[in-house]
Enzyme design. Sequence first.
Site, PDB file in Angstrom:
ATOM      1  N   SER A 110       0.717  -1.176  -0.635  1.00  0.00           N
ATOM      2  CA  SER A 110      -0.085  -0.208  -0.237  1.00  0.00           C
ATOM      3  C   SER A 110       0.904   1.464  -0.398  1.00  0.00           C
ATOM      4  CB  SER A 110      -1.017  -0.101   1.336  1.00  0.00           C
ATOM      5  OG  SER A 110      -1.665   1.580   1.610  1.00  0.00           O
ATOM      6  N   TYR A 123      -1.517  -0.037  10.264  1.00  0.00           N
ATOM      7  CA  TYR A 123      -1.976  -0.485   9.075  1.00  0.00           C
ATOM      8  C   TYR A 123      -0.391  -0.621   8.627  1.00  0.00           C
ATOM      9  CZ  TYR A 123      -3.494  -0.689   4.569  1.00  0.00           C
ATOM     10  OH  TYR A 123      -3.430  -0.964   3.093  1.00  0.00           O
TER      11      TYR A 123
END
Length: 678
Positions: A174, A187
Amino acid sequence: MLINYATLFGLIAVAIVLFPGFLVVDRWWRERIYELSGKVILITGGSRGLGLVMARQLAETGARVAICARDEAELERARTELEQRGGDIFALTCDVTEQTQVEQLVQQTRDHFGAIDILINNAGTDIVGPLENLTMQDYDDLMKLHFWAPLYTTYAVLPEMQARKAGRIVNISSVGGKMASPHMVGYCASKFALVGLSEGMRTELAKDGIAVTTVCPGLIHTGVVDHAIMKGQNRKEYAWFSIGDSLPFLSASAEKVSRATIAGLRRGAAEVIVPFPTWLSVKFYGLFPELSTNLFGLFNQLLPKPGGMGEKRAFGKDSHSALAPSWLTYLSDRAAERNNERPVTEPKGTTDVKQVGAVEENLTQRSASKKPEKQLEADRVQGLEPAIVEDEQSAFPFINVSQAPPEVQTCLSDIQDTLGIPWKPANWRAYAMYPTVMQLFWQRLKPATQAESFLEDAIAITEQVYRDTYDWYQPGYQIDVDEAQRRHIQRELGAFSFGNPQLLIQQIALSKVLAGEIVGQDGKTEIRRGPHAYRHPEIQFIGEQSAQEVSTELQRVYQDLKQTLGVPFVNSDYQALAHWSDFFIAAWEDIKRWRDRPEFELLKQAIIQRAEEAASRLRPAVVIGEQEVRDLLENPEDFEQIQQKVQLFNDVLPELIIQNALFHQGLTVDQSALSEPS
C-alpha cells in the site's frame, strides 16, 4: 588525441532524447512476451475487492486461478461469478495467518492445477483509529495478515519455483507501506514490513529466475470500507476514511489498479505505484520526509480525537452516519455492489482448508460418523437414524422434527411452548444436531426465559423496532390481498415479531457463556403470567425444496435472500410468508433496497445493544462452561462449529426483527398513495 566534442555532445543529446522511448518499448515488449494463458495463479483474499477484480481479469487471459478466503459463503459467490464468466477457478477456504493451513492451501492447489506459476499476496484489512485507541492485539493481527501471511505463502511456493528457475510473486502492499498516515499507524507499520520483505526477496531471488513485484496502490474505491475496522470515535473515523476512498482523481478504481498490477506482473517490475497522484506523493515523501511528516501532523489535527468506543472494534458497516454513506461515498458504494463486498459478516477463522463448490459426501453419513460408537450402536438397536434436513446447496444441517428422536422432539416442543411461539426455531433445530448440547443449553436458559422480565425486554425490543421503522420506511410497492389474507399474514408476522427478540436475547446469552462469561444476575424470578400472545396452530412453511416446485421466481428469491443476508439457509419467517408469494416477492425486493439505509444499520445496532443489556439482566444467571460442552462432544472441532452457529444466528436475527416490521408496515400502508411499481 583529437576529440570532436560537438559530435560527442550530439550523441549524448540523441541518447537522452531516445532513452525514454527505449524504456517504453522495453516495457511494452516485456509485458507481451510473458504469456498468462494456462498459468496457474494463486490469489489470497480473492473473494472480494481488488483480489476478485484481479481474478476476473486474469481468468479472462486464460489463466487457471485459485482463490482463497475465510468466509465460505463469500468465496462461493465469487467462485460462481468467475465460473459464469468462463474462468477455470479453484476456490478454497483458508486462514492465511495459519502456516499449516497455508501449506495445505498450496498443496491442494498444486494437486488440482499443477505447479503454481504466480503467487499474488493480496489478503489484507484496515484498522483505523488514533494511536491511543490501538492495542497490542491490533498490531499483532495486522502483522500476522500483512507480514507473516505473505511470508508463509512465499516459502510454501518457493521450492518448486527455485527448482524450475521460474516464477512470479506479487505482494500487494500500500502507499501506507511507503509513507505513514495518521490514524493508520498499525496498518502502515505492517505494510512497511511487507515492502521491506518484498524488496529484500526480489534482490535474493533474481538469481533463481523469480521476479518479485511490490505493488503500492493509493486510495482505491473497491467498496472495502464497510469491512474496515474502526476504533475510537468510529462514526467520524469511518466518515473521513470512506469519503477519502471515494475522492475522484485522487482515488482509483479497483479495475485500474488491477490492470496496472497485472502489467507489472507480466514485465516483472520491481514496483508498481498507482494512481499517478500517489506515485507523485511517494516521490515527494522520499525527497522531503521531514516536510511530509510535518504536513501529516497538521492533517492529524483535523482528524477525530481519541475517545468514543476507545479500544473496542466496530466494522465500517456499523459506523455509518449522515456523512457516510452519502453522495460523497458514491464511488465506493457502487464498487461494493460490484465487487462482492456485501453483505458484511463477522470474519471467522476457518478450521480447515477445503474446496468450495465441490460435491461432498452425504451429510447424513458425515454427521453420523461424528457420534460416539456407543451412541451409534444404541441408535441402530432402537432403529433410529439421524433425521436431518438440509438445503442441498448450503449443506446447513437441521433436525427434521417429525423424524427426530423422542428426547429431541420433547426438548424442541418445550422451547416452543415456553417461548409461546408457533414454530420450532431454526437455531434450536440446528443445535439439535448435537442433542446433548441442545438439552444442556435449554436446561440452563429455560429458567431465565420463563421470567417476566425476559418477556418484557423482548417486547420492548419489538416496540422500539416498530416505532423506529415507521419513522423512515416508506413502502414503494403495491399488494393485492383480500382482508382475510391480510389478517392472516399480520397474525403470522406478529408471531415472529413476538418470538425473534426472545431468540436474539437467548443467542447473545449463549455466545457470551460459550466465551467464558457468566450472564445475568442471580435473584428472585417472577414467572410469566397469562396466556401466550401468539399461540395458535402450527405455521405452515414452504421449504427450499418446495420453493423449486412452486415457481422459479420464488426459488430465485430464496437464493437472493441467502446471498443478501449472508446465511446458508432460508429462515422460517420467509418460508411462512412465501405462501403469499406475490406480496412476499414484491415486499422483499423493496426492503432489500432499504437495507443500505443508515437508519437500518443504526436500528440493527440499537437492537443488538438492547438485547445485550437484556442478556446481562437475565435471572437467574446463566452459566455454561466450555469444558462442560466439550465433554459432551466426540469431535473437539464441533465446539467451534457450535460457536459459529450461535454467532450466525446472532447476526441474522436483528435483520429478521427489522424486516418483519417492514413487511408489517407494507401491509398497513395506504396502498392508494403508492405509484405503480417500475
